[in-house]
Structure formats: C-alpha cells, structure tokens
Design a protein around this motif. Structure first.
Motif, short mmCIF file in Angstrom:
data_model
loop_
_atom_site.label_atom_id
_atom_site.label_comp_id
_atom_site.label_asym_id
_atom_site.label_seq_id
_atom_site.Cartn_x
_atom_site.Cartn_y
_atom_site.Cartn_z
N UNK A 1 0.72 -1.23 0.01
CA UNK A 1 -0.17 0.06 -0.16
C UNK A 1 0.89 1.33 0.14
N UNK A 2 1.77 1.18 0.66
CA UNK A 2 2.79 2.18 0.63
C UNK A 2 3.94 2.45 -0.52
N UNK A 3 3.88 3.46 -1.26
CA UNK A 3 4.84 3.30 -2.42
C UNK A 3 5.91 4.26 -1.95
N UNK A 4 6.01 5.06 -0.85
CA UNK A 4 7.31 5.84 -0.38
C UNK A 4 7.00 5.80 0.98
N UNK A 5 8.03 5.66 1.64
CA UNK A 5 8.02 5.86 3.25
C UNK A 5 9.42 6.56 3.78
N UNK A 6 9.04 7.60 4.53
CA UNK A 6 10.36 8.16 5.02
C UNK A 6 10.50 7.98 6.72
N UNK B 1 16.53 1.92 0.42
CA UNK B 1 16.34 1.20 -0.77
C UNK B 1 14.91 1.01 -1.32
N UNK B 2 14.77 0.00 -2.21
CA UNK B 2 13.32 -0.24 -2.62
C UNK B 2 13.07 -1.90 -1.95
N UNK B 3 12.06 -1.96 -1.44
CA UNK B 3 11.76 -3.15 -0.82
C UNK B 3 10.24 -3.72 -1.56
N UNK B 4 10.51 -5.17 -2.02
CA UNK B 4 9.60 -5.91 -2.81
C UNK B 4 9.28 -7.14 -1.86
N UNK B 5 7.79 -7.20 -1.83
CA UNK B 5 7.11 -8.51 -1.23
C UNK B 5 6.73 -9.33 -2.19
N UNK C 1 10.54 0.66 11.86
CA UNK C 1 10.09 0.56 10.26
C UNK C 1 9.14 -0.70 10.46
N UNK C 2 7.85 -0.34 9.66
CA UNK C 2 6.89 -1.55 9.16
C UNK C 2 6.80 -1.08 7.75
N UNK C 3 6.77 -2.09 6.93
CA UNK C 3 6.39 -2.11 5.37
C UNK C 3 5.35 -3.03 5.39
N UNK C 4 4.14 -2.69 4.77
CA UNK C 4 2.88 -3.42 4.65
C UNK C 4 3.03 -4.36 3.42
N UNK C 5 2.37 -5.44 3.28
CA UNK C 5 2.31 -6.28 2.42
C UNK C 5 0.92 -7.16 2.60
N UNK C 6 0.30 -7.05 1.49
CA UNK C 6 -1.29 -7.92 1.48
C UNK C 6 -1.22 -8.78 0.17
N UNK C 7 -1.54 -9.87 0.41
CA UNK C 7 -1.52 -10.89 -0.71
C UNK C 7 -2.93 -11.57 -1.04
N UNK D 1 6.57 -2.55 -4.76
CA UNK D 1 7.61 -1.93 -4.22
C UNK D 1 7.10 -0.63 -3.13
N UNK D 2 7.98 -0.83 -2.38
CA UNK D 2 7.92 0.60 -1.38
C UNK D 2 9.39 1.13 -1.33
N UNK D 3 9.55 2.30 -1.50
CA UNK D 3 10.80 2.97 -1.40
C UNK D 3 11.10 3.45 -0.11
#
Lengths: 114, 114
Positions: free
Chosen positions: B7-12, B87-91, B19-25, B107-109
C-alpha cells in the motif's frame, strides 16, 4: 561463490531494432528465470527454464521475445523488433531447483528504447 | 487472481526509528512469501522467506516479518533503521508447484533521514 552474471548492463536502441541479453547463472543451478521490471513496478516473470526446458513462458510476448538456454547453463533473451514499451530492466535469476527454492538475482540489464 | 499489494509507495523514517512495511497478498493456496531488497543499480537480494511453521520469520540485516493468515498479510519490520537501509523493498508470493514463479508487489521505496 560467484553470483548471477548479466551483460550488457545498459543498452540503448531505436524502436524496431533487435537486442539480446545474456545471463550466466550460479554454477549448479538448474532453474533460470527472466523477469521484466518496468519503472515503478515489481518484476514480472517472462520465462522460466528447468535445465534447458521451458517450464513457464505464459507471459512472454512470443511475437517479439524469444529466449533459449544453451546446454542448460547460459541463457539469452532476445527482442525483435523492440517497441517503446519494452524499456525496462531485464533481470535474470537462478535457483538450485524449481518451486520455492531461493532465487538469486543478477544486477540486470537496463534497456532504453527510443 | 494471485496478487500482492504494497500500500505504501514511499516511506520516510528517521535513522534509529522503527520501520514497518506493509504487504497484503491474494493467493488461492498456502503461499510461500518473500521479502526482497533492491539497492540502486543492484539486483534483488532476499531478506527473508516464509514457507511454514513459526509465523514470525527472522531475516538478514536485522529484519523480521510476521505472517498473518487471517489478514492475508506479511509485514516487514525492523526495530531501528540505519541509513544503509534506504532502498526499494519488494514483497512477493510464490506457489508450491514446480514453477518457481514469483508475483511481486509494486515495491516500497524507503528513505532514511539523518
């Protein structure tokens, strides 16, 4: 252990020209993948080889893209003729076997079609 | 249809912050789940993967992820971010069949502020 090697790293061509990319997988890895990564998107599988046989090429645009894996080791991906929308990074990956085995990615080839 | 949503394209975040990066499948069967990181000009590097068992998975570089079947999520976390994590993170999700096809999110940058 050497990683996945790809060449060239960068390529700029005019539309309707042809181009070829080369990939050398990690030694002993039976499975090889080609992914296309368009700017701002995640990688998309184009083709998967198990040894020198094709496992999945359902998303390969076969009217212009072709790929081969010689003797179950190196692989080449060709585009002929190229279109503007083919501009992307082409990533090669390899894994020991198929299925869920960890895929190791090369640095990619960045293609720009003008 | 099989899909992955980040859901998050870019996070600072600030250096040292969590840090938490979200991923739904969306996947019909029990999925294999992966997190990859991509630094500029580099290929994708596997951070961690979930196949079965303990739903909290530890990875490299201090990252962890938790599989929540009820929420169809596989969020990536790190307690204290370092500037080198930018970096860029991919689930990605993959199946249990012979094909190793991975379906990636967009991806989320991650940007890290000093």
């Amino acid at each position: 252990e050497a990683g996945v090697a790809q060449s060239p790293r960068y390529k700029i061509i005019e539309k309707r020209q042809s181009v070829a990319f080369w990939c050398n997988p990690i030694s002993g890895h039976a499975t090889l993948y080609w992914y296309q990564q368009i700017l701002g998107q995640g990688p998309k599988l184009l083709i998967q080889f198990q040894n020198n046989g094709v496992v999945d090429d359902s998303q390969l645009p076969k009217d212009r893209f072709s790929a081969e894996r010689l003797k179950g080791v190196d692989s080449t991906l060709k585009i002929q003729p190229a279109k503007l929308e083919d501009s992307a990074v082409y990533l090669c990956a390899s894994s020991l076997g198929g299925g869920p085995d960890t895929q190791y990615f090369g640095p990619g080839t960045r293609l720009t079609v003008l | 249809a099989q899909s992955v949503t980040q859901p998050d394209i870019h996070i600072t975040v600030s250096e040292g912050a969590s840090l938490e990066l979200r991923c739904n499948y969306s996947y019909g069967a029990t999925p294999y789940l992966f997190w990859y990181v991509q630094s500029p000009g580099q290929g994708l590097q596997l951070l961690l993967k979930y196949f079965s068992g303990d739903t909290l998975v530890q990875g490299i570089k201090g990252f962890e992820a938790e599989f929540k079947r009820s929420q169809s999520s596989f969020n990536l976390r790190k307690p204290s971010v370092h500037w080198s994590d930018a970096a860029e993170y991919f689930c990605a999700v993959g199946g249990t069949s012979n094909t190793g096809k991975l379906i990636f999110g967009q991806g989320t940058t991650l940007q890290v502020k000093p």
